[in-house]
Design a protein around this motif. Sequence first.
Motif, short mmCIF file in Angstrom:
data_model
loop_
_atom_site.label_atom_id
_atom_site.label_comp_id
_atom_site.label_asym_id
_atom_site.label_seq_id
_atom_site.Cartn_x
_atom_site.Cartn_y
_atom_site.Cartn_z
N LEU A 66 0.83 -1.19 0.00
CA LEU A 66 0.00 0.00 0.00
C LEU A 66 0.88 1.25 0.00
CD1 LEU A 66 -2.77 1.44 0.33
CD2 LEU A 66 -2.47 1.16 2.80
N GLU A 86 -5.65 1.90 -2.04
CA GLU A 86 -6.43 1.87 -0.80
C GLU A 86 -7.60 0.90 -0.94
OE1 GLU A 86 -6.29 3.34 2.23
OE2 GLU A 86 -4.52 4.56 1.88
N TYR A 94 -6.34 -2.61 -0.78
CA TYR A 94 -5.96 -2.94 0.60
C TYR A 94 -7.21 -3.27 1.41
CZ TYR A 94 -3.99 -2.36 5.29
OH TYR A 94 -3.60 -2.54 6.60
#
Length: 151
Positions: free
Chosen positions: A132, A139, A142
């Motif tokens: 990340l 994002e 993730y």
Amino acid sequence: MSKAASNAATAEDLSTGQLIRYYRKRAGMTQAELADEVEMSEPGIRNYELGNRTPSKAQLAAIARGLGIEPEALITYDISSAREALGVLFQLEGAFGIVPNEDGSLSIDPKADGAQKMAQAIRAWHNAKEELESGEMSEDDYKSWKSSFKL
């Protein structure tokens, strides 16, 4: 901050109902489609999302399966103080050997039950965070990784 990054960052603070809605929308599903997928009623899904009702563990598991995520991704914990967080750490000490270090960091007692699985999970989390931070993972990716993480 982009809208996607903002949504990913705030998803951590959502209620269970809001998380159901968040993941349902990410999956591109309507409430009716999710209800059909998990053999529940559309008003039932709507009431969970609105916070009018709380799904049982079995219902939560079914909803998570329908969304393609792990049930833990829909569970929220109300930890609003360091004292409450410490209580959770005490539980983790007993379950996985999480122990405090003098400098304020945490370690895992390798002799504790569940320590190896916990260490493996934390390594995977560390690797995902590195991806990340390096930009190899967005994002949104993730958040998806966290919602589907399974050892």
